[in-house]
Design an enzyme around this catalytic site. Structure first.
Site, short mmCIF file in Angstrom:
data_model
loop_
_atom_site.label_atom_id
_atom_site.label_comp_id
_atom_site.label_asym_id
_atom_site.label_seq_id
_atom_site.Cartn_x
_atom_site.Cartn_y
_atom_site.Cartn_z
N ASP A 1 12.52 -29.95 -48.92
CA ASP A 1 12.07 -30.79 -47.78
C ASP A 1 13.01 -32.01 -47.61
O ASP A 1 12.71 -32.98 -48.69
CB ASP A 1 10.71 -31.33 -47.80
CG ASP A 1 10.35 -32.16 -46.62
OD1 ASP A 1 11.28 -32.61 -45.66
OD2 ASP A 1 9.13 -32.23 -46.71
N HIS B 1 12.93 -39.64 -46.52
CA HIS B 1 12.37 -39.93 -47.89
C HIS B 1 13.39 -40.14 -48.93
O HIS B 1 13.20 -40.27 -50.29
CB HIS B 1 11.79 -38.56 -48.56
CG HIS B 1 10.82 -38.12 -47.40
ND1 HIS B 1 9.77 -38.68 -47.30
CD2 HIS B 1 10.93 -37.10 -46.60
CE1 HIS B 1 8.87 -37.99 -46.50
NE2 HIS B 1 9.65 -37.13 -46.04
N ILE C 1 9.98 -43.26 -47.71
CA ILE C 1 8.33 -43.12 -48.11
C ILE C 1 8.07 -41.60 -48.74
O ILE C 1 9.04 -40.88 -48.98
CB ILE C 1 7.58 -42.96 -46.93
CG1 ILE C 1 8.04 -41.87 -45.92
CG2 ILE C 1 7.61 -44.47 -46.08
CD1 ILE C 1 7.19 -41.61 -44.69
N GLY D 1 4.27 -36.54 -47.39
CA GLY D 1 2.93 -36.40 -47.57
C GLY D 1 2.33 -35.21 -48.21
O GLY D 1 1.30 -35.38 -48.77
#
Length: 299
Positions: free
Chosen positions: A188, A193, A208, A211
């Site tokens: 990912d 990120h 961040i 999730g």
């Protein structure tokens, strides 16, 4: 812009296939922070090849269909899409090494009008040798700019609210500053990120955490509290994403134990925000597969 609901209902995914090795299984566990305490024997089975055990949420990253919603025919405004909910159901414990194939479909679409729309994409993974189902996944995407098309279809999963009573357990899970950079090696590679400039364009002052990384952290909290350290006891994990986590923050999991299931939510107390809500894990082996997730497949 509104979604092309007819195109979504008719969408055909290709057959999805993936081989994964013990290194993939260990990388996934390390990316969730397993092994941070090198003297904790309970974490060793997830990060060491002798007696290796797969983390129950790992199917979330296997046989992933990729950025299929980027097809212009679907009418999705990609810049306004957020991960809404995630569900993984294990038909059997995931082997630490394996070869899988998967069938996927758009299980449901919800028109929420001015609020946007929700796309629920389901896939079930099968053992490539035996054809037996291994895990089913439901990935729900909230398309904030694409509601108002006037038609929904498919069975819509409903979130399970947490009990109103005081939780039975509280578990603090510390993340590391570089954790998003490790987790993105699970394929990912969204720059949100990793790249501070990209994160700033998205409205964040720094990159961040994924999730799905926060989702996987739930297992770190569930294992020692309601699963007696046994990964095979966790049959499913579902939750709703509320707010992002920043790498380096401590996430507090509140857990309620109720017979064959556990409810949970997660908060970052330092910012007074809930980051995961409506969490629920099925425990034990007496649960049938959810009807929305198991896809029909001929061997």
């Amino acid at each position: 812009m509104a979604l092309n609901v007819d195109a979504l209902e008719a969408w055909a995914f290709p057959r999805l296939e993936q081989d994964y090795t013990d290194k993939d299984t260990m990388l996934y566990a390390v990316s969730l922070g397993f092994g941070q305490d090198p003297l904790d024997p309970a974490q060793l089975p997830f990060v060491f090849e002798n007696g290796l055990t797969a983390v129950p949420t790992m199917p979330a990253i296997l046989c992933h269909p990729g950025r299929w919603t980027a097809d212009p025919a679907l009418g999705v405004t990609l810049s306004k899409v957020v991960h809404g909910e995630q569900r993984v159901f294990l038909h059997r414990p995931l082997a630490p090494v394996g070869r899988l194939y998967a069938r996927a479909r758009v299980a449901a679409v919800e028109d929420k009008g001015e609020k946007g729309a929700v796309i629920h994409a389901a896939r079930t993974m099968f053992d490539a040798q035996t054809g037996a189902p291994v895990a089913s996944v439901l990935h729900s995407s909230f398309c904030r700019a694409d509601g108002g098309f006037g038609r929904s279809f498919g069975p819509v999963p409903r979130a399970t609210p947490c009990p109103e009573r005081i939780s039975d357990y509280e578990v603090d899970v510390a993340t590391r500053p570089e954790q998003a950079l490790i987790y993105r090696l699970n394929s990912d590679c969204n720059p949100l990120h990793a790249d501070p400039a990209y994160a700033a364009k998205a409205g964040f002052d720094r990159p961040i955490l994924h999730g799905l990384c926060t989702y996987g952290l739930a297992v770190r909290a569930l294992l020692p509290t309601v699963a007696d350290g046994d990964a095979a006891a966790i049959r499913s994990v579902e939750c709703r994403f509320s707010r992002p986590v920043f790498p380096g923050e401590t996430v507090r999991f509140e857990i309620w134990s109720e017979r064959d299931r556990a409810h949970f939510r997660a908060r970052v107390e330092a910012r007074n925000v809930t980051v995961l809500d409506a969490g629920c894990a099925l425990l034990g082996d007496g649960h049938p597969a959810p009807g929305y997730a198991l896809l029909e497949e001929s061997a």
